[in-house]
Design a protein around this motif. Structure first.
Motif, PDB file in Angstrom:
ATOM      1  N   GLY A 193      -5.461  -0.219  -2.932  1.00  0.00           N
ATOM      2  CA  GLY A 193      -5.429  -0.788  -1.672  1.00  0.00           C
ATOM      3  C   GLY A 193      -6.385  -1.654  -1.440  1.00  0.00           C
ATOM      4  N   ASP A 194      -6.457  -2.564  -0.398  1.00  0.00           N
ATOM      5  CA  ASP A 194      -7.167  -3.654  -0.157  1.00  0.00           C
ATOM      6  C   ASP A 194      -8.502  -3.107   0.245  1.00  0.00           C
ATOM      7  N   GLY A 195      -8.683  -1.891   0.685  1.00  0.00           N
ATOM      8  CA  GLY A 195     -10.203  -1.425   0.791  1.00  0.00           C
ATOM      9  C   GLY A 195     -10.655  -0.838  -0.404  1.00  0.00           C
ATOM     10  N   MET A 215      -1.779  -2.902  -2.427  1.00  0.00           N
ATOM     11  CA  MET A 215      -0.980  -2.814  -1.361  1.00  0.00           C
ATOM     12  C   MET A 215      -1.752  -3.263  -0.103  1.00  0.00           C
ATOM     13  N   ASN A 246      -2.773  -3.783   3.260  1.00  0.00           N
ATOM     14  CA  ASN A 246      -2.191  -3.416   4.903  1.00  0.00           C
ATOM     15  C   ASN A 246      -3.411  -3.669   5.723  1.00  0.00           C
ATOM     16  N   ASN A 271      -6.157  -2.818   6.270  1.00  0.00           N
ATOM     17  CA  ASN A 271      -6.542  -1.363   6.974  1.00  0.00           C
ATOM     18  C   ASN A 271      -7.171  -0.415   5.774  1.00  0.00           C
ATOM     19  N   LEU A 272      -7.934   0.396   6.294  1.00  0.00           N
ATOM     20  CA  LEU A 272      -8.132   1.673   5.705  1.00  0.00           C
ATOM     21  C   LEU A 272      -7.170   2.480   6.163  1.00  0.00           C
ATOM     22  N   GLY A 273      -5.991   2.318   5.421  1.00  0.00           N
ATOM     23  CA  GLY A 273      -4.818   2.852   6.043  1.00  0.00           C
ATOM     24  C   GLY A 273      -4.758   4.332   6.171  1.00  0.00           C
TER      25      GLY A 273
HETATM   26 MG    MG Z   1      -5.256  -0.790   2.686  1.00  0.00          MG
END
Ligand code: MG
Ligand code: TPP
Lengths: 99, 556
Positions: B433-435, B459, B461, B463-465
């Motif tokens: 994830g981006d985080g 992936m 988004n 965000n900390l999805g």
């Molecule tokens: Mg994310």
């Protein structure tokens, strides 16, 4: 000290500086109550004998299993045959000292 | 001959089959590094000790063999802690070896002195502080035995600098030690077989223990002979073949509806190599409330810890499965399986329409199609991790490496490097994830050094999805601390490390770009835009019963 509510666990452990931390650490980490400890080295000093006074509740079984898993614990026995005079005197001593 | 403590250590590691060691040197472990320079072991220079720890984990998780990592005292040791704790919770055999200030300085708050022994005590299977070089001859074989045997786990060994220097005469080198495996009581074996033969609706609930003990083939035979359906925890994915009607997928917080609902139906739960973790069981009181429970796990402290069992074995699951098998009746279980088929139709796992390439589950399946079944997938922690668990099909054990127990963001990327290091010829792909990726992004330099077949797919988004999802569902959509105002251009970051970068969001044909990126050998970073509002569904609220699921009724 209530006899029914408490149990004495007898441990034979490797006698080295970390062993005590492993045992007391287990109690704090898993949120078990430890009401008293007696400890002395035995034999030629390679091992120690420990007596732990613990609450006799539903978590006792888990405490015992976790203690048995510790590398430094060589032997574990629950001493139903011991009464608590051992610890009672200890508690008196501690009370007597005050702050 | 005379050897220093450091030389003894390195020689023993060589002897025990260690070929590669990730780590970072510093003042307190320089003698060890000096001995390492003279050895055949390859050093992998990580860029952060947590990276080194997770590289070792990737090696250990993908092979099942103990892996070693090195760090210096003080900050080196504290940086390792997260990776050690992670290994504890997922039962991974790593051996963390740290330098320490000289014995005479211990306890004086010397430069870079920290109580590594005290810090690692609650997060290891066992730990050692070495007092003399002779102790190493005992402790190193013991560390391998402890890390690997029984329920695997991390071992930490702290070695003061003077012990690394001190020379002693070694005339005999120790051999590897093994723990004797306990024999399983045959009466219990037969009793379990009887219960299964008698049951109307048995269900296998399997976990990481199956993979640890190499029991996946035994499990497949076992389930097949008596037609017992299988549900897996996150840690058990890959143990059972995902094709076929007996497979029910993952249970628990993000399990399919039919899976979680079937847990209420079963009359005999076979909990094999599992520990009744709350993410899998939901509210434990209501978990499989109709069922008798048979629990088999290598760790006797897990038996009756959270759920009272009717029959249990504290022992090796592979042996147990093989010994029960001959007593199992061949049974097609038409009724039970028909019931399951009905549930699968009535409460299905909904897949979105195929046309949305960046819909998360579609996207995971697209990645799946581009990779071979032997390729190793690692994930970080978050929504992307759960989407992988839901939609990727794992057919082999140890092809899915994920941080289950500790749930550590930053795990995936270094673990993929470790997996690629330990499995030459196989590709490792980190789905991140981006985080999470930003948490160990410095290891891009390590990857560039090594030029391994590692791909990172972000992936993204913004965000900390997974946390955003909880704020949406359980905190009245009050969003705080989950949106990223700034995110880097991940392709440019990759390129600045000399690694290929791709942005699928900028491609006219993203599927084609993905194919191109994964087809080429060597490292790459792939950014994929994911809509921020995508959620992992269905979901069991923390603390709720597994049968009380939110969402996932249909694809919105
Ligand atoms: Mg994310
Ligand atoms: C080291 C660490 N810090 C915080 C968390 C809490 N947490 C769990 S999931 C998550 C969000 C992860 O974000 P990202 O990597 O972008 O994945 P996404 O959920 O967006 O797919 C966070 C902050 C954690 N698991 N690990």
């Amino acid at each position: 000290m209530n006899k029914i509510a408490s149990t004495i666990i007898e441990l034979t452990v490797r006698n080295h500086p970390g062993a005590m931390s492993h045992i007391t650490g287990l109690f704090s980490r898993r949120g078990f109550n430890l009401e008293g400890i007696l400890c002395a080295s035995i034999g030629n000093g390679e091992n120690s004998r420990m007596y732990l006074l613990v609450e006799n509740n539903s978590r006792l079984e888990q405490i015992v299993k976790q203690l048995q898993k510790l590398y430094d614990v060589l032997k574990l026995r629950i001493r139903h045959d011991y009464d608590h005079t051992l610890f009672n005197r200890l508690h008196e001593l501690i009370k007597g000292e005050g702050l | 001959m005379y050897y220093s403590g450091a030389q003894i250590l390195i020689k023993l590691l060589e002897k025990f089959g260690i070929r590669k060691i990730p780590g970072i040197p510093g003042g307190a472990n320089l003698p060890i590094y000096s001995a390492l320079a003279d050895s055949s072991i390859e050093h992998i220079l990580a860029r952060h000790e947590q990276g080194a720890g997770f590289i070792a984990q990737g090696m250990a998780r993908s092979t099942g063999k103990p892996a070693v990592c090195f760090a210096t005292s003080g900050p080196g040791a504290t940086n390792l802690l997260t990776a050690i704790a992670d290994a504890k919770l997922d039962s991974v055999p790593i051996i963390a070896i740290t330098g320490q200030v000289p014995t005479t300085y211990l306890g004086t708050d010397a430069f870079q002195e920290i109580d590594t022994y005290g810090l690692t005590l609650p997060i290891t299977k066992h730990n050692f502080l070495i007092r003399s070089p002779a102790e190493l001859l005992e402790v190193i074989p013991e560390a391998f035995r402890i890390a690997r045997d029984g329920r695997p786990g991390p071992v930490a060994i702290d070695i003061p600098k003077d012990v690394q220097f001190e020379k002693i005469k070694v005339s005999k080198w120790p051999s590897p030690k093994r723990t004797k495996i306990k024999k399983i009581d045959q009466k219990t074996i037969r009793k379990i077989a009887q219960e299964i033969n008698k049951a109307k609706k048995p269900l296998l609930y399997i976990g990481g223990g199956i993979i640890s003990s190499g029991a996946h083939l035994a499990l497949r035979k076992f389930s097949g002979k008596n037609s017992i359906p299988v549900t897996s925890t996150l840690m058990g994915l890959g143990a059972f073949l995902p094709q076929g009607s007996l497979y029910l997928g993952m249970l628990g917080m993000h399990g399919a509806r039919y899976t979680n609902l079937l847990l209420k139906e079963t009359d005999l739960l076979l909990a094999f190599g599992v520990r009744f973790d709350d993410r899998a069981t939901g509210n434990i009181k209501e978990f499989c409330s109709q069922a008798k429970i048979i629990h088999i796990d290598i760790d006797y402290a897990e038996i009756d810890k959270l759920k009272k069992t009717n029959i249990s074995i504290a022992g090796d699951i592979k042996q147990a499965l093989e010994q029960i098998l001959p007593y199992l009746r061949r049974d097609a279980r038409r009724q039970w399986l028909a019931h399951i088929e009905k549930f699968k139709k009535e409460y299905p796992f909904f897949m979105p329409a195929k046309k949305y390439f960046f819909q998360p589950l579609n996207f995971i399946q697209a990645i799946n199609r581009h990779l071979a079944p032997q390729d190793i997938i690692t994930t970080d922690v978050g929504q992307h991790q759960m989407w992988v668990a839901q939609a990727y099909t794992f057919s082999y054990p140890r092809t899915f490496l994920t941080s289950g127990g500790l749930g550590t963001m930053g795990f995936g990327f270094p673990a993929a490097i470790g997996a690629a290091l330990a499995n030459p010829g196989r590709r490792a792909v980190c789905i991140s994830g981006d985080g999470s990726f930003l948490m160990n992004i410095q290891e891009l330099a390590t990857l560039a050094d090594l030029n391994l077949d590692v791909a990172v797919i972000i992936m993204n988004n913004k965000n900390l999805g997974l946390v955003r999802q909880q704020q949406e569902l359980f905190y009245g959509k009050k969003y705080i601390g989950t949106f990223f105002k700034s995110n880097p251009d991940f392709t440019k970051i990759a390129e600045s490390f000399g690694i290929r970068g791709y942005d699928l969001g900028k491609a006219k044909q993203p599927a084609k770009m993905l194919d191109e990126a994964l087809r080429k050998k060597g490292p790459c970073v792939i950014n994929a835009p994911i809509h921020y509002a995508e959620n992992v569904m269905p979901m069991v609220a923390p603390g709720a019963a597994n049968s009380e699921m939110i969402g996932g009724q249909e694809y919105e």
